[in-house]
Design a protein around this motif. Structure first.
Motif, short mmCIF file in Angstrom:
data_model
loop_
_atom_site.label_atom_id
_atom_site.label_comp_id
_atom_site.label_asym_id
_atom_site.label_seq_id
_atom_site.Cartn_x
_atom_site.Cartn_y
_atom_site.Cartn_z
N SER A 1 86.91 47.20 1.11
CA SER A 1 86.82 45.74 1.29
C SER A 1 87.65 45.29 2.49
N GLU A 2 88.75 45.97 2.74
CA GLU A 2 89.57 45.61 3.89
C GLU A 2 88.86 45.96 5.20
N PHE A 3 88.25 47.12 5.22
CA PHE A 3 87.53 47.51 6.45
C PHE A 3 86.36 46.57 6.71
N LEU A 4 85.69 46.17 5.65
CA LEU A 4 84.58 45.22 5.79
C LEU A 4 85.08 43.90 6.37
N ALA A 5 86.20 43.41 5.84
CA ALA A 5 86.71 42.11 6.29
C ALA A 5 87.08 42.16 7.77
N VAL A 6 87.77 43.22 8.18
CA VAL A 6 88.19 43.31 9.58
C VAL A 6 86.98 43.47 10.49
N GLY A 7 86.07 44.36 10.10
CA GLY A 7 84.87 44.57 10.91
C GLY A 7 84.06 43.29 11.05
N SER A 8 83.96 42.55 9.96
CA SER A 8 83.23 41.28 10.01
C SER A 8 83.89 40.31 10.96
N MET A 9 85.20 40.25 10.90
CA MET A 9 85.93 39.32 11.78
C MET A 9 85.71 39.67 13.24
N VAL B 1 83.20 41.20 14.63
CA VAL B 1 81.82 40.96 15.09
C VAL B 1 81.45 39.47 15.01
N LEU B 2 81.77 38.83 13.89
CA LEU B 2 81.35 37.43 13.72
C LEU B 2 82.04 36.51 14.74
N SER B 3 83.25 36.88 15.12
CA SER B 3 83.98 36.02 16.07
C SER B 3 83.39 36.10 17.48
N ILE B 4 82.48 37.03 17.70
CA ILE B 4 81.79 37.06 19.00
C ILE B 4 80.89 35.82 19.12
N TYR B 5 80.20 35.51 18.01
CA TYR B 5 79.16 34.48 18.07
C TYR B 5 79.55 33.16 17.39
N LEU B 6 80.51 33.21 16.51
CA LEU B 6 80.88 32.01 15.75
C LEU B 6 82.23 31.48 16.22
N ARG B 7 82.46 30.20 16.00
CA ARG B 7 83.69 29.55 16.48
C ARG B 7 84.34 28.76 15.35
N GLU B 8 85.63 28.61 15.44
CA GLU B 8 86.36 27.69 14.57
C GLU B 8 87.27 26.87 15.47
N ARG B 9 86.86 25.66 15.72
CA ARG B 9 87.55 24.83 16.68
C ARG B 9 89.03 24.68 16.34
N GLY B 10 89.87 25.00 17.27
CA GLY B 10 91.32 24.84 17.09
C GLY B 10 92.02 26.08 16.56
N SER B 11 91.27 27.08 16.11
CA SER B 11 91.93 28.26 15.57
C SER B 11 92.19 29.29 16.65
N PRO B 12 93.40 29.84 16.72
CA PRO B 12 93.67 30.87 17.71
C PRO B 12 92.93 32.17 17.40
N GLU B 13 92.38 32.28 16.21
CA GLU B 13 91.60 33.48 15.87
C GLU B 13 90.17 33.39 16.40
N SER B 14 89.82 32.23 16.93
CA SER B 14 88.47 32.03 17.47
C SER B 14 88.56 31.77 18.98
N LYS B 15 87.47 32.04 19.66
CA LYS B 15 87.38 31.58 21.05
C LYS B 15 87.27 30.06 21.05
N PRO B 16 87.60 29.43 22.18
CA PRO B 16 87.26 28.01 22.32
C PRO B 16 85.75 27.84 22.08
N VAL B 17 85.39 26.70 21.54
CA VAL B 17 84.00 26.50 21.11
C VAL B 17 83.01 26.72 22.26
N GLY B 18 83.38 26.30 23.44
CA GLY B 18 82.45 26.41 24.56
C GLY B 18 82.51 27.73 25.31
#
Lengths: 223, 159
Positions: free
Chosen positions: A186-194, A196-213
């Motif tokens: 479950s840990e490997f899944l969570a990290v792997g998901s993060m 990959v998903l952070s390539i295409y998805l954004r969370e405005r204001g979070s340092p774990e995400s790219k800037p939205v644009g």
């Protein structure tokens, strides 16, 4: 108030940890007592439950996997990159990087840690202290899982009119490895998901995400 | 079989006769949680000699084994409620059921293993299983012989 704000993340997670531990203790004890009642076995008070091997093994097996997750994340991201992920560093920075990039030795800043300015073992130790500490906590948690897990397993064995097992037998047992692997996956899944998903998805204001644009192809850029 | 907490680190311990037993470990503040986890787990091994739980479990098994062949009524008072109830259901009374089961005189104490509320005691001629209730260690199964694959075969046991 400013002090609270400045340490909000650590305070929030400490509070969440405590609340979750309390929740685990209360529900774990209730679950146990429910089964004990049905089986004609003695029930336990909360103090007994939180010092039991079953509670300990349940806590430790989760802890070891969390620390393993972060240990691997810390170490693998030194050498492996992921194009487009803010969790990765830039593609051309694979490896331990130069002293200049790491701001050590002659490149240390005035307010750098003292051991970053030092040479020899002190700088080496500071340079690996995060991974070493996470690794040590992982090993200790895993050891706790092993020791407490054997105790809990042997209690079950006796309840089932079977002989307890020794250390070696428990080390080779499905119980130990099943507890271990079910947490690891479950840990490997969570990290792997993060990653990959952070390539295409954004969370405005979070340092774990790219800037939205920020473009999907940007690597190593955090918001 | 109920999966339940195996051992209390304080003061109820895990152990076989002759291994080491650690000091008390109590629930610690958050800052020491990991140390407590590891310490508690590490200290879960404990000894038979001088360890109260191991000694008490061994004594309970010996007492049951010594009185069961001759004094069924007293022996019944040493049984776990569910085990006594099982004998009652089968024979009308616990004492009669116990007499019918003809438990062997177990002989001397050979080995005691305690994991929290559960213990297995090997005697010279019997193996006895016990659980620790509020009033002390009670026999959950006796007259047990090992089988190559699977649990012990016990003449006296709970449902």
């Amino acid at each position: 108030m400013k002090r609270l704000r400045d340490h909000g993340l650590s305070l929030a997670f400490t509070t969440l940890l405590l609340a979750a531990l309390v929740g685990q203790a209360l529900t774990g004890r209730a679950d146990y007592n429910e089964q004990a009642l049905g089986a004609g076995l003695p029930q336990m008070d909360l103090g007994q439950y939180v010092t039991s091997s079953q509670f300990t093994v349940d806590v430790a097996e989760n802890w070891q996997s969390e620390y393993l997750q972060f240990l691997l994340y810390i170490l693998l991201t030194v050498w492996l990159v992921q194009k487009g992920s803010p969790e990765s560093k830039p593609l051309d920075k694979v490896g331990r990087e130069t002293d200049e990039e790491q701001k050590v030795g002659a490149y240390a800043m005035d307010d750098s840690p003292a051991w970053a300015k030092a040479s020899g073992w002190r700088r080496s130790l500071l340079s690996r202290s995060l991974g070493l500490t996470m690794g040590l906590i992982f090993l200790l948690s895993w050891l706790a899982q092993f020791i407490a897990g054997r105790s809990a397993f042997n209690a079950d064995q006796i309840q089932g009119l079977e002989a307890p097992v020794g250390w070696g037998e428990y080390l080779a047992s499905p119980d130990f490895w099943n507890r271990t692997f079910q947490n690891w996956q479950s840990e490997f899944l969570a990290v792997g998901s993060m990653v990959v998903l952070s390539i295409y998805l954004r969370e405005r204001g979070s340092p774990e995400s790219k800037p939205v644009g920020q473009p999907h192809t940007s690597t190593g850029v955090e918001g | 079989m109920l999966s339940r907490p195996g051992d209390f680190f304080v003061p109820r311990c895990v152990g076989t006769r002759g291994t080491g037993y650690g000091p008390d470990v109590h629930a610690a503040p958050l800052s020491g949680l990991l140390a407590t986890l590891v310490g508690a787990a590490a200290l879960s091994g404990c000894s038979g000699q001088g360890n109260p739980e191991v000694d008490a479990a061994g004594a309970a098994a010996l007492r049951f084994s010594s009185v069961a062949p001759t004094d069924a009524a007293t022996a019944c008072s040493l049984l776990a409620p569910q085990t006594a109830s099982e004998l009652e259901q089968g024979s009308g009374s616990c004492a009669r059921g116990l007499s019918d089961a003809s438990p062997p005189a177990g002989g001397g104490l050979r080995e005691v293993e305690v994991y929290g509320l559960d213990a297995m005691v090997r005697l010279d001629r019997d193996t006895v299983f016990l659980a620790r209730f509020e009033k002390g260690w009670k026999v959950t199964a006796a007259g047990c012989t090992p089988r190559p694959d699977g649990p012990y075969e016990c003449d006296i046991k709970g449902g």
